[in-house]
Scaffold this motif. Structure first.
Motif, PDB file in Angstrom:
ATOM      1  N   TYR A  19      70.737  32.416  15.825  1.00 32.11           N
ATOM      2  CA  TYR A  19      70.929  32.749  14.411  1.00 32.11           C
ATOM      3  C   TYR A  19      70.175  34.042  14.056  1.00 32.11           C
ATOM      4  CZ  TYR A  19      70.212  32.681   9.391  1.00 32.11           C
ATOM      5  OH  TYR A  19      70.133  33.045   8.076  1.00 32.11           O
ATOM      6  N   TYR A  20      68.886  34.079  14.405  1.00 30.85           N
ATOM      7  CA  TYR A  20      68.095  35.274  14.102  1.00 30.85           C
ATOM      8  C   TYR A  20      68.617  36.496  14.844  1.00 30.85           C
ATOM      9  CZ  TYR A  20      64.450  32.901  11.439  1.00 30.85           C
ATOM     10  OH  TYR A  20      63.752  32.217  10.476  1.00 30.85           O
ATOM     11  N   ARG A  21      68.972  36.334  16.120  1.00 31.62           N
ATOM     12  CA  ARG A  21      69.497  37.458  16.905  1.00 31.62           C
ATOM     13  C   ARG A  21      70.733  38.044  16.220  1.00 31.62           C
ATOM     14  NH1 ARG A  21      69.584  39.998  21.642  1.00 31.62           N
ATOM     15  NH2 ARG A  21      68.016  38.705  22.639  1.00 31.62           N
ATOM     16  N   SER A  22      71.647  37.197  15.816  1.00 26.07           N
ATOM     17  CA  SER A  22      72.881  37.652  15.181  1.00 26.07           C
ATOM     18  C   SER A  22      72.586  38.424  13.896  1.00 26.07           C
ATOM     19  CB  SER A  22      73.771  36.446  14.886  1.00 26.07           C
ATOM     20  OG  SER A  22      74.918  36.836  14.182  1.00 26.07           O
ATOM     21  N   ALA A  23      71.750  37.870  13.041  1.00 22.47           N
ATOM     22  CA  ALA A  23      71.435  38.521  11.762  1.00 22.47           C
ATOM     23  C   ALA A  23      70.675  39.826  11.965  1.00 22.47           C
ATOM     24  CB  ALA A  23      70.627  37.564  10.892  1.00 22.47           C
ATOM     25  N   LEU A  24      69.717  39.821  12.883  1.00 26.87           N
ATOM     26  CA  LEU A  24      68.900  41.017  13.090  1.00 26.87           C
ATOM     27  C   LEU A  24      69.681  42.134  13.766  1.00 26.87           C
ATOM     28  CD1 LEU A  24      65.626  39.200  14.122  1.00 26.87           C
ATOM     29  CD2 LEU A  24      65.928  40.631  12.087  1.00 26.87           C
ATOM     30  N   GLN A  25      70.535  41.800  14.706  1.00 29.44           N
ATOM     31  CA  GLN A  25      71.338  42.839  15.355  1.00 29.44           C
ATOM     32  C   GLN A  25      72.319  43.470  14.367  1.00 29.44           C
ATOM     33  OE1 GLN A  25      72.829  40.770  18.845  1.00 29.44           O
ATOM     34  NE2 GLN A  25      71.257  41.725  20.116  1.00 29.44           N
ATOM     35  N   LYS A  26      72.849  42.684  13.456  1.00 31.88           N
ATOM     36  CA  LYS A  26      73.725  43.241  12.426  1.00 31.88           C
ATOM     37  C   LYS A  26      72.973  44.210  11.524  1.00 31.88           C
ATOM     38  CE  LYS A  26      76.997  39.448  12.266  1.00 31.88           C
ATOM     39  NZ  LYS A  26      77.462  38.282  11.514  1.00 31.88           N
ATOM     40  N   ALA A  27      71.654  44.000  11.395  1.00 38.00           N
ATOM     41  CA  ALA A  27      70.810  44.893  10.598  1.00 38.00           C
ATOM     42  C   ALA A  27      70.231  46.019  11.451  1.00 38.00           C
ATOM     43  CB  ALA A  27      69.690  44.096   9.937  1.00 38.00           C
ATOM     44  N   ASP A  28      70.741  46.179  12.668  1.00 33.52           N
ATOM     45  CA  ASP A  28      70.385  47.257  13.595  1.00 33.52           C
ATOM     46  C   ASP A  28      68.966  47.180  14.158  1.00 33.52           C
ATOM     47  OD1 ASP A  28      71.306  49.407  15.119  1.00 33.52           O
ATOM     48  OD2 ASP A  28      70.316  50.842  13.794  1.00 33.52           O
ATOM     49  N   PHE A  29      68.466  45.954  14.351  1.00 32.21           N
ATOM     50  CA  PHE A  29      67.204  45.753  15.048  1.00 32.21           C
ATOM     51  C   PHE A  29      67.481  45.445  16.509  1.00 32.21           C
ATOM     52  CE2 PHE A  29      65.973  44.727  10.703  1.00 32.21           C
ATOM     53  CZ  PHE A  29      64.737  45.346  10.602  1.00 32.21           C
ATOM     54  N   ALA A  30      66.579  45.866  17.383  1.00 34.35           N
ATOM     55  CA  ALA A  30      66.590  45.398  18.766  1.00 34.35           C
ATOM     56  C   ALA A  30      65.890  44.036  18.752  1.00 34.35           C
ATOM     57  CB  ALA A  30      65.845  46.369  19.665  1.00 34.35           C
ATOM     58  N   VAL A  31      66.429  43.070  19.493  1.00 31.06           N
ATOM     59  CA  VAL A  31      65.888  41.712  19.443  1.00 31.06           C
ATOM     60  C   VAL A  31      65.485  41.247  20.832  1.00 31.06           C
ATOM     61  CG1 VAL A  31      66.352  39.313  18.790  1.00 31.06           C
ATOM     62  CG2 VAL A  31      67.358  41.186  17.456  1.00 31.06           C
ATOM     63  N   GLU A  32      64.270  40.739  20.925  1.00 32.96           N
ATOM     64  CA  GLU A  32      63.780  40.057  22.117  1.00 32.96           C
ATOM     65  C   GLU A  32      63.610  38.595  21.746  1.00 32.96           C
ATOM     66  OE1 GLU A  32      62.938  41.261  25.200  1.00 32.96           O
ATOM     67  OE2 GLU A  32      63.573  43.289  24.696  1.00 32.96           O
ATOM     68  N   GLU A  33      63.662  37.715  22.739  1.00 32.25           N
ATOM     69  CA  GLU A  33      63.504  36.288  22.479  1.00 32.25           C
ATOM     70  C   GLU A  33      62.473  35.693  23.414  1.00 32.25           C
ATOM     71  OE1 GLU A  33      67.155  34.106  22.693  1.00 32.25           O
ATOM     72  OE2 GLU A  33      68.242  35.565  21.487  1.00 32.25           O
ATOM     73  N   ALA A  34      61.801  34.642  22.915  1.00 33.01           N
ATOM     74  CA  ALA A  34      60.896  33.851  23.738  1.00 33.01           C
ATOM     75  C   ALA A  34      61.027  32.396  23.300  1.00 33.01           C
ATOM     76  CB  ALA A  34      59.462  34.326  23.577  1.00 33.01           C
ATOM     77  N   MET A  35      60.867  31.482  24.267  1.00 32.53           N
ATOM     78  CA  MET A  35      61.031  30.052  23.980  1.00 32.53           C
ATOM     79  C   MET A  35      59.733  29.361  23.559  1.00 32.53           C
ATOM     80  SD  MET A  35      63.845  28.776  26.786  1.00 32.53           S
ATOM     81  CE  MET A  35      62.707  28.919  28.150  1.00 32.53           C
ATOM     82  N   ASN A  36      58.593  30.021  23.746  1.00 29.74           N
ATOM     83  CA  ASN A  36      57.321  29.432  23.330  1.00 29.74           C
ATOM     84  C   ASN A  36      56.278  30.544  23.219  1.00 29.74           C
ATOM     85  OD1 ASN A  36      55.925  29.763  25.969  1.00 29.74           O
ATOM     86  ND2 ASN A  36      57.460  28.285  26.650  1.00 29.74           N
ATOM     87  N   GLY A  37      55.103  30.175  22.757  1.00 29.64           N
ATOM     88  CA  GLY A  37      54.055  31.158  22.543  1.00 29.64           C
ATOM     89  C   GLY A  37      53.580  31.847  23.814  1.00 29.64           C
ATOM     90  N   LEU A  38      53.535  31.129  24.920  1.00 29.51           N
ATOM     91  CA  LEU A  38      53.109  31.736  26.178  1.00 29.51           C
ATOM     92  C   LEU A  38      54.076  32.821  26.637  1.00 29.51           C
ATOM     93  CD1 LEU A  38      51.810  28.677  28.246  1.00 29.51           C
ATOM     94  CD2 LEU A  38      50.469  30.502  27.193  1.00 29.51           C
ATOM     95  N   GLU A  39      55.353  32.520  26.555  1.00 27.94           N
ATOM     96  CA  GLU A  39      56.366  33.519  26.925  1.00 27.94           C
ATOM     97  C   GLU A  39      56.297  34.720  25.982  1.00 27.94           C
ATOM     98  OE1 GLU A  39      61.211  33.877  27.281  1.00 27.94           O
ATOM     99  OE2 GLU A  39      60.321  31.886  27.438  1.00 27.94           O
ATOM    100  N   ALA A  40      56.068  34.461  24.703  1.00 29.51           N
ATOM    101  CA  ALA A  40      55.946  35.552  23.731  1.00 29.51           C
ATOM    102  C   ALA A  40      54.749  36.434  24.051  1.00 29.51           C
ATOM    103  CB  ALA A  40      55.813  34.976  22.320  1.00 29.51           C
ATOM    104  N   LEU A  41      53.630  35.819  24.382  1.00 33.59           N
ATOM    105  CA  LEU A  41      52.432  36.575  24.715  1.00 33.59           C
ATOM    106  C   LEU A  41      52.664  37.478  25.926  1.00 33.59           C
ATOM    107  CD1 LEU A  41      49.509  37.152  24.061  1.00 33.59           C
ATOM    108  CD2 LEU A  41      48.874  35.170  25.456  1.00 33.59           C
TER     109      LEU A  41
END
Length: 65
Positions: A19-41
Motif C-alpha cells: 500500500y505504502y509503496r504504491s502511494a509513495l511511488q505515485k508521488a515520485d518517491f523511491a521506496v525501500e522496504e524492510a520486514m522488521n527493525g533489524l532489516e531496516a537498520l
C-alpha cells in the motif's frame, strides 16, 4: 533520478508495505522496504534514507527500538 527522496517502509505485513509503496511511488518517491527493525537498520547503515515509515509492533525489533 538523483533528486528523488527515498522512503524506507518498515512493516511485517506485506500488504501494508505494498500500500505504502504504491502511494509513495505515485508521488515520485523511491521506496525501500524492510520486514522488521533489524532489516531496516541494516539498510540504514548501507545507504541514505530521507524518511522512515515504521510499524511499532514487529518481531525481532519493533519500531520504537
Amino acid at each position: 533520478m538523483a533528486d528523488r527522496k527515498t522512503v524506507l517502509v518498515v512493516d511485517d505485513a506485506s500488504l501494508v508495505r505494498l500500500y505504502y509503496r504504491s502511494a509513495l511511488q505515485k508521488a515520485d518517491f523511491a521506496v525501500e522496504e524492510a520486514m522488521n527493525g533489524l532489516e531496516a537498520l541494516e539498510k540504514l547503515l548501507t545507504r541514505p534514507i530521507d524518511l522512515l515509515i515504521v510499524d511499532v509492533n514487529m518481531p525481532q525489533m519493533d519500531g520504537f527500538s
